[in-house]
Design a protein around this motif. Sequence first.
Motif, PDB file in Angstrom:
ATOM      1  N   ALA A 189      25.392  30.057  78.126  1.00 49.77           N
ATOM      2  CA  ALA A 189      26.256  31.191  78.492  1.00 49.77           C
ATOM      3  C   ALA A 189      26.047  31.645  79.935  1.00 49.77           C
ATOM      4  O   ALA A 189      26.896  32.353  80.476  1.00 49.77           O
ATOM      5  N   TRP A 190      24.936  31.263  80.540  1.00 50.72           N
ATOM      6  CA  TRP A 190      24.597  31.784  81.869  1.00 50.72           C
ATOM      7  C   TRP A 190      25.686  31.495  82.910  1.00 50.72           C
ATOM      8  O   TRP A 190      26.150  32.396  83.600  1.00 50.72           O
ATOM      9  N   LEU A 191      26.089  30.242  83.056  1.00 53.10           N
ATOM     10  CA  LEU A 191      27.051  29.878  84.102  1.00 53.10           C
ATOM     11  C   LEU A 191      28.423  30.527  83.889  1.00 53.10           C
ATOM     12  O   LEU A 191      28.945  31.149  84.818  1.00 53.10           O
ATOM     13  N   PRO A 192      29.045  30.442  82.699  1.00 52.64           N
ATOM     14  CA  PRO A 192      30.357  31.077  82.549  1.00 52.64           C
ATOM     15  C   PRO A 192      30.329  32.589  82.773  1.00 52.64           C
ATOM     16  O   PRO A 192      31.257  33.157  83.356  1.00 52.64           O
ATOM     17  N   VAL A 193      29.258  33.226  82.334  1.00 47.28           N
ATOM     18  CA  VAL A 193      29.147  34.682  82.495  1.00 47.28           C
ATOM     19  C   VAL A 193      29.049  35.037  83.974  1.00 47.28           C
ATOM     20  O   VAL A 193      29.685  35.981  84.437  1.00 47.28           O
ATOM     21  N   HIS A 194      28.284  34.274  84.721  1.00 43.00           N
ATOM     22  CA  HIS A 194      28.135  34.572  86.147  1.00 43.00           C
ATOM     23  C   HIS A 194      29.360  34.155  86.958  1.00 43.00           C
ATOM     24  O   HIS A 194      29.650  34.764  87.991  1.00 43.00           O
ATOM     25  N   ILE A 195      30.065  33.158  86.511  1.00 46.50           N
ATOM     26  CA  ILE A 195      31.332  32.826  87.167  1.00 46.50           C
ATOM     27  C   ILE A 195      32.343  33.948  86.923  1.00 46.50           C
ATOM     28  O   ILE A 195      33.120  34.294  87.822  1.00 46.50           O
ATOM     29  N   ALA A 196      32.317  34.536  85.732  1.00 46.70           N
ATOM     30  CA  ALA A 196      33.190  35.694  85.463  1.00 46.70           C
ATOM     31  C   ALA A 196      32.849  36.832  86.415  1.00 46.70           C
ATOM     32  O   ALA A 196      33.746  37.517  86.928  1.00 46.70           O
ATOM     33  N   TRP A 197      31.568  37.054  86.664  1.00 45.68           N
ATOM     34  CA  TRP A 197      31.130  38.085  87.595  1.00 45.68           C
ATOM     35  C   TRP A 197      31.650  37.790  89.004  1.00 45.68           C
ATOM     36  O   TRP A 197      32.212  38.659  89.672  1.00 45.68           O
ATOM     37  N   PHE A 198      31.472  36.551  89.460  1.00 39.17           N
ATOM     38  CA  PHE A 198      31.930  36.152  90.784  1.00 39.17           C
ATOM     39  C   PHE A 198      33.443  36.326  90.918  1.00 39.17           C
ATOM     40  O   PHE A 198      33.938  36.876  91.904  1.00 39.17           O
ATOM     41  N   LEU A 199      34.190  35.864  89.925  1.00 39.92           N
ATOM     42  CA  LEU A 199      35.648  35.983  89.971  1.00 39.92           C
ATOM     43  C   LEU A 199      36.104  37.436  89.945  1.00 39.92           C
ATOM     44  O   LEU A 199      37.103  37.788  90.577  1.00 39.92           O
ATOM     45  N   SER A 200      35.378  38.286  89.215  1.00 40.01           N
ATOM     46  CA  SER A 200      35.770  39.700  89.183  1.00 40.01           C
ATOM     47  C   SER A 200      35.648  40.317  90.567  1.00 40.01           C
ATOM     48  O   SER A 200      36.533  41.062  91.000  1.00 40.01           O
ATOM     49  N   TYR A 201      34.589  39.997  91.287  1.00 37.79           N
ATOM     50  CA  TYR A 201      34.431  40.527  92.644  1.00 37.79           C
ATOM     51  C   TYR A 201      35.467  39.938  93.590  1.00 37.79           C
ATOM     52  O   TYR A 201      35.994  40.628  94.460  1.00 37.79           O
ATOM     53  N   LEU A 202      35.775  38.660  93.429  1.00 38.15           N
ATOM     54  CA  LEU A 202      36.781  38.026  94.268  1.00 38.15           C
ATOM     55  C   LEU A 202      38.156  38.666  94.054  1.00 38.15           C
ATOM     56  O   LEU A 202      38.877  38.945  95.018  1.00 38.15           O
ATOM     57  N   LEU A 203      38.506  38.932  92.802  1.00 44.18           N
ATOM     58  CA  LEU A 203      39.779  39.587  92.511  1.00 44.18           C
ATOM     59  C   LEU A 203      39.822  41.012  93.062  1.00 44.18           C
ATOM     60  O   LEU A 203      40.869  41.477  93.513  1.00 44.18           O
ATOM     61  N   LEU A 204      38.684  41.704  93.027  1.00 43.77           N
ATOM     62  CA  LEU A 204      38.632  43.042  93.611  1.00 43.77           C
ATOM     63  C   LEU A 204      38.905  43.002  95.116  1.00 43.77           C
ATOM     64  O   LEU A 204      39.592  43.877  95.651  1.00 43.77           O
TER      65      LEU A 204
END
Length: 122
Positions: A40-55
């Motif tokens: 779960a580590w990689l998908p969860v952290h990619i979600a974090w990265f994408l959320s900041y990118l979208l912001l």
Amino acid sequence: MQNASPGVLARPAITLAGLLFAVFMFAHPENNATGAQSPAWLPVHIAWFLSYLLLLFGFPAVHGLAAASRSWLGLTGFWLAWVGVALSLPLAAWDAFIVPYLAVHVDGAVEQMEELSSDPPV
């Protein structure tokens, strides 16, 4: 054909950013070597990265739509928020890609990083 309003693209971007950040917060594995090696580590952290990118892409449109943004205080707040999110992107990338590598190849590295972290335990 008319150009789309900036708000048309900003609303879904910021909404998706919020949902992705919620996934990151609620599905995050433990902050230790075992958690860093979990699937779960990689998908969860990619979600974090994408959320900041979208912001980063959503903030300018919201700033342009907000009436308060026309003051110096609104402009200052916008830039502080934008720069703060931009500076968090490398941290998300570090956590997504480097920490799992360190957990596998360097004994005790993740535990040392957590010890040095100033975040209070949740």
